[in-house]
Enzyme design. Structure first.
Site, PDB file in Angstrom:
ATOM      1  CE  LYS A  56       1.411 -13.034  61.039  1.00 31.91           C
ATOM      2  NZ  LYS A  56       1.906 -13.308  59.660  1.00 31.91           N
TER       3      LYS A  56
ATOM      4  CE1 TYR B 284       5.216  -9.057  59.465  1.00 30.45           C
ATOM      5  CE2 TYR B 284       3.019  -8.106  59.571  1.00 30.45           C
ATOM      6  CZ  TYR B 284       3.866  -9.186  59.709  1.00 30.45           C
ATOM      7  OH  TYR B 284       3.363 -10.419  60.077  1.00 30.45           O
TER       8      TYR B 284
ATOM      9  CG  ASN C 171       1.556 -16.643  57.934  1.00 31.37           C
ATOM     10  OD1 ASN C 171       1.209 -15.758  58.719  1.00 31.37           O
ATOM     11  ND2 ASN C 171       2.626 -16.545  57.181  1.00 31.37           N
TER      12      ASN C 171
ATOM     13  CG  HIS D 227       5.150 -11.689  63.994  1.00 32.31           C
ATOM     14  ND1 HIS D 227       6.047 -11.576  62.956  1.00 32.31           N
ATOM     15  CD2 HIS D 227       5.755 -11.162  65.084  1.00 32.31           C
ATOM     16  CE1 HIS D 227       7.146 -10.983  63.418  1.00 32.31           C
ATOM     17  NE2 HIS D 227       6.988 -10.722  64.705  1.00 32.31           N
TER      18      HIS D 227
ATOM     19  CD  GLU E 156       9.312  -8.266  65.678  1.00 32.31           C
ATOM     20  OE1 GLU E 156       8.868  -9.268  66.286  1.00 32.31           O
ATOM     21  OE2 GLU E 156       9.828  -8.339  64.546  1.00 32.31           O
TER      22      GLU E 156
HETATM   23  P1  ATP Z   1       5.936 -13.147  60.240  1.00 32.56           P
HETATM   24  O1  ATP Z   1       6.915 -12.005  60.156  1.00 32.56           O
HETATM   25  O2  ATP Z   1       4.513 -12.706  60.039  1.00 32.56           O
HETATM   26  O3  ATP Z   1       6.157 -13.978  61.455  1.00 32.56           O
HETATM   27  P2  ATP Z   1       7.610 -14.731  58.614  1.00 32.56           P
HETATM   28  O4  ATP Z   1       8.699 -14.151  59.433  1.00 32.56           O
HETATM   29  O5  ATP Z   1       7.461 -16.206  58.578  1.00 32.56           O
HETATM   30  O6  ATP Z   1       6.203 -14.138  59.029  1.00 32.56           O
HETATM   31  P3  ATP Z   1       8.236 -12.810  56.595  1.00 32.56           P
HETATM   32  O7  ATP Z   1       9.193 -13.049  55.512  1.00 32.56           O
HETATM   33  O8  ATP Z   1       8.624 -11.906  57.727  1.00 32.56           O
HETATM   34  O9  ATP Z   1       7.729 -14.206  57.126  1.00 32.56           O
HETATM   35  O10 ATP Z   1       6.927 -12.218  55.915  1.00 32.56           O
HETATM   36  C1  ATP Z   1       5.932 -11.567  56.696  1.00 32.56           C
HETATM   37  C2  ATP Z   1       4.576 -11.987  56.201  1.00 32.56           C
HETATM   38  O11 ATP Z   1       4.409 -11.501  54.873  1.00 32.56           O
HETATM   39  C3  ATP Z   1       4.396 -13.493  56.092  1.00 32.56           C
HETATM   40  O12 ATP Z   1       3.881 -14.024  57.292  1.00 32.56           O
HETATM   41  C4  ATP Z   1       3.426 -13.646  54.954  1.00 32.56           C
HETATM   42  O13 ATP Z   1       2.078 -13.585  55.424  1.00 32.56           O
HETATM   43  C5  ATP Z   1       3.692 -12.436  54.098  1.00 32.56           C
HETATM   44  N1  ATP Z   1       4.522 -12.767  52.949  1.00 32.56           N
HETATM   45  C6  ATP Z   1       5.802 -13.171  52.952  1.00 32.56           C
HETATM   46  N2  ATP Z   1       6.264 -13.370  51.716  1.00 32.56           N
HETATM   47  C7  ATP Z   1       5.223 -13.071  50.889  1.00 32.56           C
HETATM   48  C8  ATP Z   1       5.049 -13.061  49.486  1.00 32.56           C
HETATM   49  N3  ATP Z   1       6.042 -13.393  48.646  1.00 32.56           N
HETATM   50  N4  ATP Z   1       3.840 -12.698  48.996  1.00 32.56           N
HETATM   51  C9  ATP Z   1       2.846 -12.349  49.814  1.00 32.56           C
HETATM   52  N5  ATP Z   1       2.947 -12.319  51.163  1.00 32.56           N
HETATM   53  C10 ATP Z   1       4.113 -12.688  51.680  1.00 32.56           C
HETATM   54 MG    MG Z   2       8.940 -12.099  59.745  1.00 29.82          MG
END
Ligand code: ATP
Ligand code: MG
Length: 129
Positions: A3, A43, A108, A111, A122
């Site tokens: 990212k 997303y 974080n 992805h 994707e």
């Molecule tokens: P990614 O899809 O980016 O790999 P992930 O699969 O671990 O991350 P997801 O649940 O898909 O997590 O959420 C996508 C992104 O949205 C997360 O990486 C995080 O940065 C953000 N995110 C998730 N939950 C929250 C929340 N409750 N508040 C704010 N941001 C959040």
């Molecule tokens: Mg995710």
């Protein structure tokens, strides 16, 4: 995907190195600033969440490194998720990318597709045939 925060912090090499050391194979790799439309589609599962707009703004703020990673089995997404670590930085274990380098859940670093079907969707978005 590395990212924008990973690119900004100079952690792309570290992340790619961990993927390679694990024994996974990088089949495609492309650095670009995603369009808003691509980030929204990426997303789309989170479209109704309160943090969706913030997520799209974050992903489009600078270059990302999109990759297609291949492993020997149908579980590459799962191996990648282990390397990446838990979503919430409070849960991300040391030894994982997020556990070692991230202090903010919204930034974080990486992805990873959360299922084989997500990876197929994707990959088609980021690397259209
Ligand atoms: P990614 O899809 O980016 O790999 P992930 O699969 O671990 O991350 P997801 O649940 O898909 O997590 O959420 C996508 C992104 O949205 C997360 O990486 C995080 O940065 C953000 N995110 C998730 N939950 C929250 C929340 N409750 N508040 C704010 N941001 C959040
Ligand atoms: Mg995710």
């Amino acid at each position: 995907m590395c990212k924008p925060d990973a690119v900004e912090r100079g952690l792309v090499g570290e992340i790619v190195s961990r993927i390679e050391r694990k024994g996974l194979v990088i089949k495609e790799m492309d650095m670009r600033i995603p369009s808003v439309a691509l980030a929204e589609a990426h997303y789309e599962e989170h479209a109704d969440k309160p943090f969706y707009r913030e997520l799209v703004d974050f992903l489009t703020r600078g270059p990302v490194v999109a990759m297609v990673i291949e492993g020997p089995d149908g579980n590459t997404f799962s191996l990648m998720r282990m390397l990446i670590g838990k979503t919430n930085v409070d849960d991300a274990q040391p030894g994982s990318i997020r556990g070692d380098f991230a202090t903010i859940t919204n930034e974080n670093l990486v992805h990873g597709s959360d299922a084989h079907e997500s990876a197929v969707r994707e990959i088609a978005l980021w690397f259209p045939a």
